[in-house]
Design a protein around this motif. Structure first.
Motif, PDB file in Angstrom:
ATOM      1  N   ARG A   1       0.800  -1.222   0.000  1.00 25.57           N
ATOM      2  CA  ARG A   1       0.000   0.000   0.000  1.00 25.57           C
ATOM      3  C   ARG A   1       0.831   1.269   0.000  1.00 25.57           C
ATOM      4  O   ARG A   1       0.295   2.342  -0.286  1.00 25.57           O
ATOM      5  CB  ARG A   1      -0.931   0.011   1.221  1.00 25.57           C
ATOM      6  CG  ARG A   1      -1.837  -1.205   1.295  1.00 25.57           C
ATOM      7  CD  ARG A   1      -2.704  -1.167   2.541  1.00 25.57           C
ATOM      8  NE  ARG A   1      -3.332  -2.458   2.782  1.00 25.57           N
ATOM      9  CZ  ARG A   1      -4.071  -2.751   3.847  1.00 25.57           C
ATOM     10  NH1 ARG A   1      -4.271  -1.823   4.767  1.00 25.57           N
ATOM     11  NH2 ARG A   1      -4.602  -3.948   4.003  1.00 25.57           N
TER      12      ARG A   1
ATOM     13  N   GLN B   1      -7.375   1.502  -5.201  1.00 25.75           N
ATOM     14  CA  GLN B   1      -6.809   0.231  -4.765  1.00 25.75           C
ATOM     15  C   GLN B   1      -7.541  -0.956  -5.395  1.00 25.75           C
ATOM     16  O   GLN B   1      -8.566  -0.797  -6.064  1.00 25.75           O
ATOM     17  CB  GLN B   1      -6.860   0.127  -3.243  1.00 25.75           C
ATOM     18  CG  GLN B   1      -5.939   1.118  -2.539  1.00 25.75           C
ATOM     19  CD  GLN B   1      -5.865   0.894  -1.048  1.00 25.75           C
ATOM     20  OE1 GLN B   1      -6.874   0.769  -0.371  1.00 25.75           O
ATOM     21  NE2 GLN B   1      -4.647   0.837  -0.511  1.00 25.75           N
TER      22      GLN B   1
ATOM     23  N   SER C   1      -9.397  -3.998  -9.716  1.00 25.51           N
ATOM     24  CA  SER C   1      -9.501  -2.734  -8.993  1.00 25.51           C
ATOM     25  C   SER C   1     -10.949  -2.398  -8.669  1.00 25.51           C
ATOM     26  O   SER C   1     -11.878  -2.786  -9.381  1.00 25.51           O
ATOM     27  CB  SER C   1      -8.919  -1.595  -9.839  1.00 25.51           C
ATOM     28  OG  SER C   1      -7.551  -1.787 -10.079  1.00 25.51           O
TER      29      SER C   1
ATOM     30  N   TYR D   1      -4.956  -3.684  -1.689  1.00 26.04           N
ATOM     31  CA  TYR D   1      -3.579  -3.489  -2.120  1.00 26.04           C
ATOM     32  C   TYR D   1      -3.513  -2.280  -3.064  1.00 26.04           C
ATOM     33  O   TYR D   1      -4.518  -1.856  -3.619  1.00 26.04           O
ATOM     34  CB  TYR D   1      -3.058  -4.722  -2.850  1.00 26.04           C
ATOM     35  CG  TYR D   1      -3.121  -5.992  -2.031  1.00 26.04           C
ATOM     36  CD1 TYR D   1      -2.500  -6.086  -0.800  1.00 26.04           C
ATOM     37  CD2 TYR D   1      -3.812  -7.105  -2.508  1.00 26.04           C
ATOM     38  CE1 TYR D   1      -2.545  -7.261  -0.051  1.00 26.04           C
ATOM     39  CE2 TYR D   1      -3.862  -8.286  -1.773  1.00 26.04           C
ATOM     40  CZ  TYR D   1      -3.237  -8.350  -0.548  1.00 26.04           C
ATOM     41  OH  TYR D   1      -3.287  -9.510   0.183  1.00 26.04           O
ATOM     42  N   GLY D   2      -2.300  -1.791  -3.255  1.00 26.93           N
ATOM     43  CA  GLY D   2      -2.079  -0.704  -4.199  1.00 26.93           C
ATOM     44  C   GLY D   2      -1.780   0.614  -3.511  1.00 26.93           C
ATOM     45  O   GLY D   2      -2.343   0.930  -2.457  1.00 26.93           O
TER      46      GLY D   2
ATOM     47  N   THR E   1      -3.264   6.011  -4.515  1.00 26.93           N
ATOM     48  CA  THR E   1      -4.380   6.599  -3.796  1.00 26.93           C
ATOM     49  C   THR E   1      -4.171   8.103  -3.659  1.00 26.93           C
ATOM     50  O   THR E   1      -3.138   8.651  -4.062  1.00 26.93           O
ATOM     51  CB  THR E   1      -4.508   5.974  -2.399  1.00 26.93           C
ATOM     52  OG1 THR E   1      -3.331   6.307  -1.637  1.00 26.93           O
ATOM     53  CG2 THR E   1      -4.639   4.462  -2.483  1.00 26.93           C
TER      54      THR E   1
END
Length: 460
Positions: free
Chosen positions: A88, A270, A289, A328-329, A332
């Motif tokens: 993240r 995310q 996503s 996750y990801g 942002t």
């Protein structure tokens, strides 16, 4: 038919957030990795006597490549653990690239270690380089835990082969994914011979303690974040398919219900790894996503049919249980550092961009979305995007092929004409790698600093 879920108090509250950019911890993490590698080199140096002949040089080269391979194996598994600080903050796609690079280096160092050590053992036994195969067979049969190490090395070779770009593209995603999980078995099997035959661990008890601590910590992180955390999340939120809606030909949205979904900690931009507990899909876990900001009782993904799994989504029935891992990801709102933002989407890359378009803080005129598709019929979620743009005073643009198939011009010059102050924007981008690379070069040519171009690839 389309589904519109724009609006909602949770999404609107996000638009009021102050801009508080968070720095990526990538640089400190890389420095820590290099510091660990330096520590491994020091361990080798401190336990290496003077080298007086060629055989000694070969054996010591085999020792150092083995130590470095063992160190990198632990990092390879750590990068598979889905630790939130990595997934993240650094970004899942960047961690995946680190994982792939670490895997290649590990495999090369392992090959070098096996070759050099067996060559050195052969010379010690009065043999020649030509006897290295027989020496390897003898070592596997005679030395402790070498049989396990041989099997583990074989698994690493198989994993490396299926991870080669052309080979991977020919394989179904699920096949590649499950073969890749053999990395855990390979690391476990190769670990024990490091402890029992490694000279450093035999003469330096503190080194053995450190090695156990390193691998033990990585194992604990894998168990916590890949096993226990998903179990807790799914028991708590009880996800299920609420509806499946066709947005455009070949693109469907899956509405996912559950309990208190806003407490999952997900943000616009995310993704989750989704497993739908329907016949033929139970053993498939794919990353998709969020295509809208999370609601207290609703999540949504929008997927283009480009494979067996994504095509099967349209056949899901309401009530189907869902198993999710995430979120996750790192793409942002926290990556933002400027008041004005350009969102660039290519194809189905519109899904995280649509969620950000709805929720990014900004006044009228601050947010611009550029949507690239082959035709106007391929502009998924367009009605929602238009409604969001109208409500927020945001700017919405699209770039599609001409009737004769000519691709639109997305160059530095065209971007500067459309957005004269583009060099003062943050840019969030999602799309196929080729598209993303071309847009990245155009943005750099238009004066946007690399640190303000935020991109995560969905071709991981």
């Amino acid at each position: 038919m389309t589904t519109t879920i724009a609006g909602g108090r949770a999404a609107r509250r996000q638009t009021m957030r102050r801009i508080r950019p968070r720095r990526s911890p990538a640089v400190p993490l890389l420095l820590a990795v290099w510091a660990g590698a330096a520590g491994v080199l020091w361990l080798w140096w401190a336990n290496t006597p003077s080298i007086s002949d060629n055989n000694g040089r070969i054996l010591q080269a085999g020792r150092i490549t083995g130590l470095l391979a063992g160190y990198l194996m632990a990092l390879v598994v750590l990068q598979m653990a889905r630790v939130p600080a990595l997934e993240r903050r650094v970004g899942s796609d960047r961690v995946a690239r680190w994982h792939a690079m670490s895997g290649r280096y590990t495999l090369c160092l392992t090959f070098a270690h096996v070759f050099l050590i067996m060559w050195g053992y052969a010379l010690q036994a009065g043999k020649s380089l030509g006897d290295i195969v027989q020496q390897t067979v003898d070592s596997v049969n005679q030395l402790p835990d070498m049989g396990k190490a041989a099997i583990g090395t074989g698994l690493l070779v198989v994993i490396g082969l299926v991870s080669i770009g052309p080979v991977r593209r020919l394989m179904p995603y699920d096949t590649w994914y499950h073969v890749h999980l053999l990395t855990y078995a390979a690391v476990y099997l190769t670990f024990w011979h490091q402890i029992t035959t490694g000279n450093e661990f035999a003469v330096e008890p503190s080194a053995k303690t450190f090695w156990y601590a390193l691998y033990g910590a990585v194992t604990a992180l894998v168990l916590w974040y890949r096993v226990l955390t998903p179990i807790r999340l799914n028991l708590r939120h009880r996800l299920y398919v609420e509806a499946v809606i066709e947005e455009t030909p070949g693109i469907v949205s899956v509405l996912i219900g559950g309990r208190k979904l806003h407490r999952m900690g997900a943000e616009a931009g995310q993704f989750f790894r989704w497993r739908f507990l329907a016949p033929g899909m139970r053993f498939s876990s794919h990353p998709y996503s969020l295509s809208a900001a999370p609601r207290p009782e609703l999540l949504r993904i929008t997927v283009k049919a480009i494979g067996d799994h994504s095509e099967a989504l349209r056949e899901l029935t309401p009530g189907t249980k869902v198993w999710a891992e995430g979120p996750y990801g790192a793409m942002t709102a926290s990556r933002r550092s400027r008041g004005k933002v350009l969102l660039v989407a290519g194809g189905v890359g519109i899904t995280p961009m649509r969620a950000l378009f709805e929720t990014l803080p900004g006044s009228a005129g601050d947010i611009t979305l550029l949507y690239r598709a082959n035709s106007t019929q391929d502009l998924a979620l367009w009605d929602e995007l238009a409604k969001i743009a109208d409500e927020r005073g945001a700017r919405l643009m699209y770039a599609v092929n001409s009737p004769d198939g000519e691709r639109p011009d997305i160059s530095a010059e065209s971007l500067q004409r459309k957005i004269p102050d583009i060099d003062s924007h943050d840019v969030f981008m999602c799309g196929p790698n080729g598209f993303a690379q071309g847009v990245y070069e155009a943005l750099r040519g238009a004066g946007v600093p690399a640190r303000r171009i935020h991109h995560e690839s969905f071709e991981m």
